[in-house]
Scaffold this active site. Structure first.
Site, PDB file in Angstrom:
ATOM      1  N   ASP A 130      -7.235 -24.476  25.070  1.00  0.00           N
ATOM      2  CA  ASP A 130      -6.791 -23.403  24.181  1.00  0.00           C
ATOM      3  C   ASP A 130      -6.915 -22.072  24.918  1.00  0.00           C
ATOM      4  OD1 ASP A 130      -6.474 -25.307  22.168  1.00  0.00           O
ATOM      5  OD2 ASP A 130      -8.525 -25.019  21.443  1.00  0.00           O
ATOM      6  N   VAL A 131      -5.853 -21.297  24.890  1.00  0.00           N
ATOM      7  CA  VAL A 131      -5.792 -20.077  25.705  1.00  0.00           C
ATOM      8  C   VAL A 131      -5.422 -18.877  24.840  1.00  0.00           C
ATOM      9  CG1 VAL A 131      -4.666 -18.960  27.668  1.00  0.00           C
ATOM     10  CG2 VAL A 131      -5.115 -21.420  27.730  1.00  0.00           C
TER      11      VAL A 131
END
Length: 253
Positions: A130-131
Site C-alpha cells: 500500500d502506497v
C-alpha cells in the site's frame, strides 16, 4: 504471452463486505458469501478477499469466514488479513484457499515470505504493498491498513519482496483507491519495471480504458477492481458485476 488477469478485490470488515475511499469512508456493500456466489455465476477467473477489520493483524485471520468463502468459491481464491505466521498460512491453505496475501507481516518480518513460499511455492504468495504520496511527492509504503507510515520506497520494497520469494506483488495506491479517477500510472510503471514477477495494479479503476492504460502504459501484469465490480457506477447503488472478458481482452490486444 499470458492473458492479462482482471481480478475483483473484495474488502471485508467485521464479517461484512464494504468498500472504502482512500482507505476511509466505509460503505456497506453486502454479504461476502452471497457476493462470491454472484461472481461464480459471472465466471470470474480469480478472486481476492482482504479482511480490513480493525486489529485483524493482532486477532489473526477469521478462519470461520475463510472456510465459508472456500466452500462457496468455484474459482482460485486469495485471502489476506491477519496472516502473521507460517501456521496462519497453513490453516488458510488447509481450508482450500490457493493464495495468501500478506502486507504488514511481510514488512515487519520479511522472512515470512520465504517461509511460506518454501513450503507452498512462490505462486501461492502475494505481497500487498500500500502506497501513499507525501506532501512533497515522494511515495512511501504504509502498513496496518494504511495507518502506519514507513520509510520504505515502494520500488525498493517490491524488489526485496521478490527476492524473499513473493510470486506476485499487489500494488495499491491509497490516494486513488475508491476514487474512480484512474490508476497512478507513474507509480505502477516504476514498480513494474523493477520486477520480474507479475504485478497486480489496484486503486483507481473507473472504466475499461483505465484497465487498458494500466496494462499498456503502466506495464502491470494484472488489474484488480474494487468499486467497478460492486457499484453500478460512481455515486450509484450497489450492483455486483464484472466487465465482459471478451471486450476487455479485445481492447488489450
Amino acid at each position: 504471452m499470458l492473458r492479462t488477469r482482471v481480478i475483483p478485490v473484495l474488502l471485508v470488515r467485521e464479517g461484512c463486505l464494504v468498500k472504502t475511499i482512500q482507505f476511509n469512508r466505509f460503505e456497506y456493500v453486502g454479504d461476502p458469501c452471497n457476493t462470491v456466489r454472484i461472481f461464480n455465476e459471472l465466471e470470474v477467473d480469480e478472486l481476492l478477499v482482504l479482511d480490513i477489520t480493525p486489529d485483524r493483524f493482532h486477532r489473526g485471520p477469521d478462519y470461520h469466514l475463510i472456510a465459508d468463502l472456500a466452500d462457496e468459491c468455484f474459482m482460485p481464491l486469495g485471502i489476506g488479513g491477519g496472516v502473521r505466521s507460517l501456521e496462519d498460512a497453513r490453516a488458510i491453505f488447509a481450508a482450500g484457499i490457493e493464495k495468501v496475501v500478506i502486507n504488514t507481516a511481510a514488512i515487519e518480518r520479511p522472512d515470512l515470505i520465504r517461509e511460506i513460499s518454501t513450503v507452498y511455492g512462490s505462486q501461492a504468495v502475494i505481497v500487498s504493498i500500500d502506497v501513499k504520496r507525501g506532501l512533497f511527492g515522494a511515495n512511501t509504503v504504509r502498513t496496518r491498513n494504511g495507518r502506519r507510515r514507513t520509510d520504505l520506497d515502494p520500488v525498493v520494497w517490491a524488489k526485496k519482496a521478490e527476492m524473499f520469494g513473493a510470486g506476485e506483488i499487489m500494488l495499491t495506491s491509497i490516494d486513488r483507491e475508491g476514487t474512480w479517477n484512474g490508476f497512478d500510472l507513474e507509480l505502477v510503471h516504476s514498480v513494474a519495471n523493477a520486477l520480474s514477477i507479475p504485478l497486480i495494479a489496484h486503486g483507481g479503476a473507473g472504466n475499461l480504458q483505465d484497465i487498458v492504460n494500466v496494462v499498456k502504459k503502466g506495464g502491470s501484469s494484472a488489474v484488480a477492481l474494487g468499486s467497478m465490480v460492486v457499484f453500478q457506477k460512481q455515486g450509484m447503488g450497489v450492483l455486483v458485476n464484472f466487465p465482459d472478458n471478451k471486450l476487455i481482452h479485445g481492447l488489450l490486444k
